[in-house]
Design a protein around this motif. Sequence first.
Motif, PDB file in Angstrom:
ATOM      1  N   TYR A  39       0.828  -1.207   0.000  1.00 39.41           N
ATOM      2  CA  TYR A  39       0.000   0.000   0.000  1.00 39.41           C
ATOM      3  C   TYR A  39       0.864   1.260   0.000  1.00 39.41           C
ATOM      4  O   TYR A  39       0.472   2.284  -0.571  1.00 39.41           O
ATOM      5  CB  TYR A  39      -0.998  -0.033   1.158  1.00 39.41           C
ATOM      6  CG  TYR A  39      -2.066  -1.065   0.893  1.00 39.41           C
ATOM      7  CD1 TYR A  39      -3.087  -0.820  -0.016  1.00 39.41           C
ATOM      8  CD2 TYR A  39      -2.028  -2.316   1.502  1.00 39.41           C
ATOM      9  CE1 TYR A  39      -4.043  -1.777  -0.304  1.00 39.41           C
ATOM     10  CE2 TYR A  39      -2.980  -3.278   1.224  1.00 39.41           C
ATOM     11  CZ  TYR A  39      -3.983  -3.002   0.321  1.00 39.41           C
ATOM     12  OH  TYR A  39      -4.923  -3.957   0.031  1.00 39.41           O
ATOM     13  N   LYS A  40       2.040   1.182   0.591  1.00 38.25           N
ATOM     14  CA  LYS A  40       2.986   2.306   0.524  1.00 38.25           C
ATOM     15  C   LYS A  40       3.469   2.478  -0.918  1.00 38.25           C
ATOM     16  O   LYS A  40       3.597   3.606  -1.410  1.00 38.25           O
ATOM     17  CB  LYS A  40       4.160   2.065   1.480  1.00 38.25           C
ATOM     18  CG  LYS A  40       5.024   3.262   1.689  1.00 38.25           C
ATOM     19  CD  LYS A  40       4.282   4.325   2.458  1.00 38.25           C
ATOM     20  CE  LYS A  40       5.201   5.502   2.741  1.00 38.25           C
ATOM     21  NZ  LYS A  40       4.468   6.660   3.224  1.00 38.25           N
ATOM     22  N   GLU A  85       0.937   4.349  -2.800  1.00 39.26           N
ATOM     23  CA  GLU A  85       0.980   5.787  -2.482  1.00 39.26           C
ATOM     24  C   GLU A  85       2.047   6.493  -3.311  1.00 39.26           C
ATOM     25  O   GLU A  85       1.785   7.544  -3.895  1.00 39.26           O
ATOM     26  CB  GLU A  85       1.276   5.996  -0.991  1.00 39.26           C
ATOM     27  CG  GLU A  85       0.134   5.713  -0.071  1.00 39.26           C
ATOM     28  CD  GLU A  85       0.533   5.924   1.390  1.00 39.26           C
ATOM     29  OE1 GLU A  85       1.339   6.836   1.686  1.00 39.26           O
ATOM     30  OE2 GLU A  85       0.043   5.151   2.236  1.00 39.26           O
ATOM     31  N   ASN A  95       0.978   6.486  -7.089  1.00 41.58           N
ATOM     32  CA  ASN A  95      -0.119   7.425  -7.351  1.00 41.58           C
ATOM     33  C   ASN A  95       0.347   8.870  -7.238  1.00 41.58           C
ATOM     34  O   ASN A  95      -0.090   9.729  -8.006  1.00 41.58           O
ATOM     35  CB  ASN A  95      -1.302   7.147  -6.420  1.00 41.58           C
ATOM     36  CG  ASN A  95      -2.087   5.932  -6.862  1.00 41.58           C
ATOM     37  OD1 ASN A  95      -2.318   5.727  -8.045  1.00 41.58           O
ATOM     38  ND2 ASN A  95      -2.492   5.114  -5.907  1.00 41.58           N
ATOM     39  N   SER A  96       1.236   9.144  -6.315  1.00 41.30           N
ATOM     40  CA  SER A  96       1.813  10.484  -6.200  1.00 41.30           C
ATOM     41  C   SER A  96       2.586  10.829  -7.472  1.00 41.30           C
ATOM     42  O   SER A  96       2.476  11.940  -7.997  1.00 41.30           O
ATOM     43  CB  SER A  96       2.726  10.554  -4.974  1.00 41.30           C
ATOM     44  OG  SER A  96       3.376  11.803  -4.926  1.00 41.30           O
TER      45      SER A  96
END
Length: 191
Positions: free
Chosen positions: A26-27, A30, A33-34
């Motif tokens: 999940y990191k 992140e 997506n960033s």
Amino acid sequence: AADLEVYDEYLKARSHIYDGGREAMYKALEFLNSGVSKNPDWAPLYAGLAEAWMWIQQNAFEPPSVTGPRILENLNKALELNPDLAEAHYLSALIAHLVDWDWEKSEKEFLKALAINPNDALSRGFYAQILLILQRKDEALAQNELALSLDPLNPMMKLFNIGTLLQAGEYQASLSLAEEALAEDPDNFNL
């Protein structure tokens, strides 16, 4: 092309994908997506998203009904932006291998990925597994050795080496390497 900030986020995401644990995946999402929010036209980000979602599915962190559409959407976007992106063909091969069990398609896609980037250790490591399924042990062991030589410090390459040797019937060599890898990194999710 990506700017340095986006490339840094991409590399951090790759590191988390290699970790394999739930939080790490999940990191990775992140970071990716960033990166997409800053550079929506850079294909490797979408290939990374597709791979992270695929591992989330493979590790049963989310059901295929959640992950499947995200895998395909991101893979298709990566290929749309760059049809010659080695990472996208590697991922197509992985999906054919791990999700669809289509060995012919998997081999074809691994060969495409390796034609584009012959130094891709991950493609070589997974390709070795397909070769074992196809009962081509000598080719598999050669690909396995090449993968490890290309990225010897990557824990995933050690894992591939252990798994390939095990599947090839080289049990003692596999066990010795597994014990060594576990001693080096006892908290590794993949071991």
